[in-house]
Design an enzyme around this catalytic site. Structure first.
Site, mmCIF file in Angstrom:
data_model
loop_
_atom_site.group_PDB
_atom_site.id
_atom_site.type_symbol
_atom_site.label_atom_id
_atom_site.label_comp_id
_atom_site.label_asym_id
_atom_site.label_seq_id
_atom_site.Cartn_x
_atom_site.Cartn_y
_atom_site.Cartn_z
ATOM 1 N N SER A 1 -50.670 34.514 -65.960
ATOM 2 C CA SER A 1 -49.423 35.651 -65.833
ATOM 3 C C SER A 1 -48.402 35.523 -65.476
ATOM 4 O O SER A 1 -47.910 35.023 -64.187
ATOM 5 C CB SER A 1 -50.941 37.353 -64.979
ATOM 6 O OG SER A 1 -49.692 38.249 -64.916
ATOM 7 N N TYR B 1 -54.987 40.746 -58.797
ATOM 8 C CA TYR B 1 -54.873 40.754 -59.954
ATOM 9 C C TYR B 1 -54.109 38.888 -60.070
ATOM 10 O O TYR B 1 -54.983 38.591 -60.567
ATOM 11 C CB TYR B 1 -54.138 41.625 -61.223
ATOM 12 C CG TYR B 1 -54.239 41.514 -62.634
ATOM 13 C CD1 TYR B 1 -55.149 40.397 -63.217
ATOM 14 C CD2 TYR B 1 -52.901 41.106 -62.823
ATOM 15 C CE1 TYR B 1 -55.033 40.348 -64.746
ATOM 16 C CE2 TYR B 1 -53.136 40.676 -63.513
ATOM 17 C CZ TYR B 1 -54.008 40.515 -65.242
ATOM 18 O OH TYR B 1 -53.880 39.477 -66.132
ATOM 19 N N LYS C 1 -55.530 34.930 -60.770
ATOM 20 C CA LYS C 1 -55.067 34.100 -61.969
ATOM 21 C C LYS C 1 -54.776 33.172 -61.342
ATOM 22 O O LYS C 1 -54.766 32.000 -61.629
ATOM 23 C CB LYS C 1 -53.644 35.073 -62.881
ATOM 24 C CG LYS C 1 -54.034 36.232 -63.572
ATOM 25 C CD LYS C 1 -54.869 35.365 -65.019
ATOM 26 C CE LYS C 1 -55.845 36.633 -65.613
ATOM 27 N NZ LYS C 1 -56.817 35.710 -66.807
HETATM 28 P P1 NAD Z 1 -58.009 42.584 -73.227
HETATM 29 O O1 NAD Z 1 -58.867 42.921 -72.021
HETATM 30 O O2 NAD Z 1 -57.766 43.374 -74.635
HETATM 31 O O3 NAD Z 1 -58.977 41.235 -73.401
HETATM 32 C C1 NAD Z 1 -59.871 40.748 -72.799
HETATM 33 C C2 NAD Z 1 -60.798 39.676 -73.307
HETATM 34 O O4 NAD Z 1 -62.427 39.235 -72.321
HETATM 35 C C3 NAD Z 1 -62.117 41.619 -73.313
HETATM 36 O O5 NAD Z 1 -62.603 41.242 -75.140
HETATM 37 C C4 NAD Z 1 -63.130 41.686 -72.812
HETATM 38 O O6 NAD Z 1 -64.300 42.415 -73.280
HETATM 39 C C5 NAD Z 1 -63.282 40.031 -72.667
HETATM 40 N N1 NAD Z 1 -63.806 39.940 -71.144
HETATM 41 C C6 NAD Z 1 -63.921 41.080 -69.997
HETATM 42 N N2 NAD Z 1 -64.416 40.146 -68.769
HETATM 43 C C7 NAD Z 1 -65.665 39.370 -69.877
HETATM 44 C C8 NAD Z 1 -66.895 38.530 -69.497
HETATM 45 N N3 NAD Z 1 -67.343 38.374 -68.223
HETATM 46 N N4 NAD Z 1 -67.077 38.099 -70.211
HETATM 47 C C9 NAD Z 1 -66.870 37.809 -71.769
HETATM 48 N N5 NAD Z 1 -65.575 38.303 -71.611
HETATM 49 C C10 NAD Z 1 -65.150 40.154 -71.144
HETATM 50 O O7 NAD Z 1 -57.157 41.884 -72.350
HETATM 51 P P2 NAD Z 1 -55.484 41.219 -73.576
HETATM 52 O O8 NAD Z 1 -54.784 41.760 -72.806
HETATM 53 O O9 NAD Z 1 -56.074 40.615 -74.584
HETATM 54 O O10 NAD Z 1 -56.136 39.793 -72.280
HETATM 55 C C11 NAD Z 1 -56.232 38.306 -72.604
HETATM 56 C C12 NAD Z 1 -56.284 37.482 -71.109
HETATM 57 O O11 NAD Z 1 -54.974 37.594 -71.005
HETATM 58 C C13 NAD Z 1 -56.715 38.419 -69.871
HETATM 59 O O12 NAD Z 1 -57.167 37.663 -69.396
HETATM 60 C C14 NAD Z 1 -55.260 39.135 -69.386
HETATM 61 O O13 NAD Z 1 -55.628 38.839 -67.605
HETATM 62 C C15 NAD Z 1 -54.689 37.970 -69.572
HETATM 63 N N6 NAD Z 1 -53.531 38.408 -69.501
HETATM 64 C C16 NAD Z 1 -53.585 39.646 -70.291
HETATM 65 C C17 NAD Z 1 -51.348 40.797 -70.574
HETATM 66 C C18 NAD Z 1 -51.404 41.729 -71.341
HETATM 67 O O14 NAD Z 1 -50.228 41.988 -71.089
HETATM 68 N N7 NAD Z 1 -51.997 41.918 -71.680
HETATM 69 C C19 NAD Z 1 -50.226 39.629 -69.776
HETATM 70 C C20 NAD Z 1 -51.101 38.601 -68.038
HETATM 71 C C21 NAD Z 1 -52.108 38.314 -68.933
#
Ligand code: NAD
Ligand code: UDP
Length: 357
Positions: free
Chosen positions: A142, A166, A170
């Site tokens: 991120s 958070y 990362k």
């Molecule tokens: P999201 O929450 O929609 O998707 C994450 C998925 O991981 C979810 O389906 C959740 O149920 C699953 N999950 C969480 N913990 C788990 C575990 N212990 N075991 C199995 N599954 C688990 O989030 P997203 O927006 O799709 O983000 C995906 C990744 O990208 C994340 O790691 C997030 O930190 C990173 N990210 C997201 C953004 C954003 O703005 N959306 C920005 C930077 C980084």
């Protein structure tokens, strides 16, 4: 290179926002997917939605898409997936690791949960990857890993110094992966994708963003105000040092981001030797909150009532990416602009006022 239709990939967190859109792209490219998700922030209903969008029909979809409910911290769950893939003669060759929690606010309230899931989960995962000689990984990092005082555009060389738990989790996972890569005998191939602000939805409106846990990201909230689900958008500060006083971010269409994952995966799978890369993923263009709001209103012929409130603690004025590295290494350019993001995000909201419920 092997045809992608012969390749098996493990996707953690694949039913979430970014994961589901990426899975669709990978399925279309012919990959065989093992998707593990605990559904802590997503719905199993995504499965049927992906099936609906898959152009080659249910039978092919069911061959290519394996959904396993489980937690990445539970190594037996991940081990069983590897064992199954071997038994099915479809040995997993790479991982896209999305699973994790993503709210800055929640991480400040409950840091140990974030360390446990984001870091503990990643450690449990890589232990199994080592055991099964799967050393190719694309990790969801991120822009929050950067310090809060560097000027935009932020390049991959800017200081990594996150200012919340958070972001710390990362940066820590990036460091763990760097340390694995340094062990040259093992040939780890790693790309950390540092996302900026992914928004929007698939143009069909069949899949989109539907978090289960509380979130206070701008775009989903703005869509809820547009649909009348929420009364008013609170804009956190109109006294930022920007041209219109509202904060500037680098928004990227979710389908562009999905493309980046496919390219990052292909890039790593083509390489014989070990690799470690951190790549910014944004469009390189900054958009203010007011610009985003006005574009949303114009493109979708709607009205978004808003008020200004105090700044949100921990926020910064301007964040956008220097994107040349990702562009050159992956030979990628974003296809969609802010108008596309607003149109597709609204389409998803309109068609699914209650998300996947
Ligand atoms: P999201 O929450 O929609 O998707 C994450 C998925 O991981 C979810 O389906 C959740 O149920 C699953 N999950 C969480 N913990 C788990 C575990 N212990 N075991 C199995 N599954 C688990 O989030 P997203 O927006 O799709 O983000 C995906 C990744 O990208 C994340 O790691 C997030 O930190 C990173 N990210 C997201 C953004 C954003 O703005 N959306 C920005 C930077 C980084
Ligand atoms: N924001 C806002 N109102 C909201 C949610 C967010 O004004 O209800 C602002 C927030 O302060 C930031 C920008 O919108 O300046 C983007 O916020 P988001 O949480 O989506 O992304 P991030 O802060 O992680 O870049």
């Amino acid at each position: 290179m092997k045809d992608s239709s012969l390749r098996s990939i493990l996707i953690t967190g694949g039913t979430g926002f970014i994961g589901s859109h990426t899975c669709l792209k990978l399925l279309e490219k012919g990959y065989f997917l093992y998707v593990v998700d605990s559904f802590i922030n997503s719905s199993p209903k995504v499965l049927r939605k992906l099936e609906e969008l898959f152009p080659q029909g249910s039978e092919k979809f069911n061959q290519q898409f394996n959904l396993i409910e489980g937690d990445i911290r539970d190594s037996t769950v991940i081990e069983n997936i590897f064992i199954n893939s071997i038994n099915q003669n479809r040995c997993i060759e790479a991982v896209i690791h999305f699973a994790g929690l993503k709210s800055v606010e929640e991480s400040l309230l409950n840091p140990s949960l974030y360390w446990d899931i984001n870091v503990g989960g990643s450690i449990a995962l890589v232990k199994v990857l080592e055991k099964y000689n799967c050393r190719t990984i694309v990790f969801s990092s991120s822009a929050t890993v950067y310090n809060s005082i560097s000027d935009s555009p932020l390049s991959e060389n800017c200081e990594v110094r996150p200012c919340n738990p958070y972001g710390e989790t990362k940066a820590t996972v990036e460091n763990i992966l760097r340390s694995l890569y340094k062990n040259k005998r093992k040939d780890w191939r790693v790309i950390n994708l540092r996302y900026f602000n992914p928004i929007g939805a698939h143009s069909s409106g069949v899949i989109g963003e539907d978090p289960i846990r509380k979130t206070n990201n701008l775009f989903p909230y703005l869509s809820k105000v547009a649909s009348g689900n929420k009364e008013v958008l609170k804009i956190f500060g109109n006294d930022w040092p920007t041209f219109d006083g509202t904060a500037i971010r680098d928004y990227i269409h979710i389908m562009d981001l999905a493309d980046v994952h496919c390219l990052a995966l292909e890039y790593l799978l083509q390489k014989e030797e070990s690799r470690f890369l951190c790549l910014n993923v944004g469009t390189g263009k900054g958009t203010s909150i007011l610009e985003l709001l006005k574009t949303y209103e114009i493109v979708n012929s709607c009205k978004i009532p808003f008020i200004y409130v105090d700044r949100r603690p921990g926020d910064i004025a301007i964040s956008f990416a220097k994107t040349e590295l990702a562009t050159s290494i992956l030979n990628w350019k974003p296809k969609f602009d802010i108008s596309d993001m607003c149109r597709d995000g609204w389409n998803w909201q309109k068609l699914n006022p209650c998300g996947y419920q």
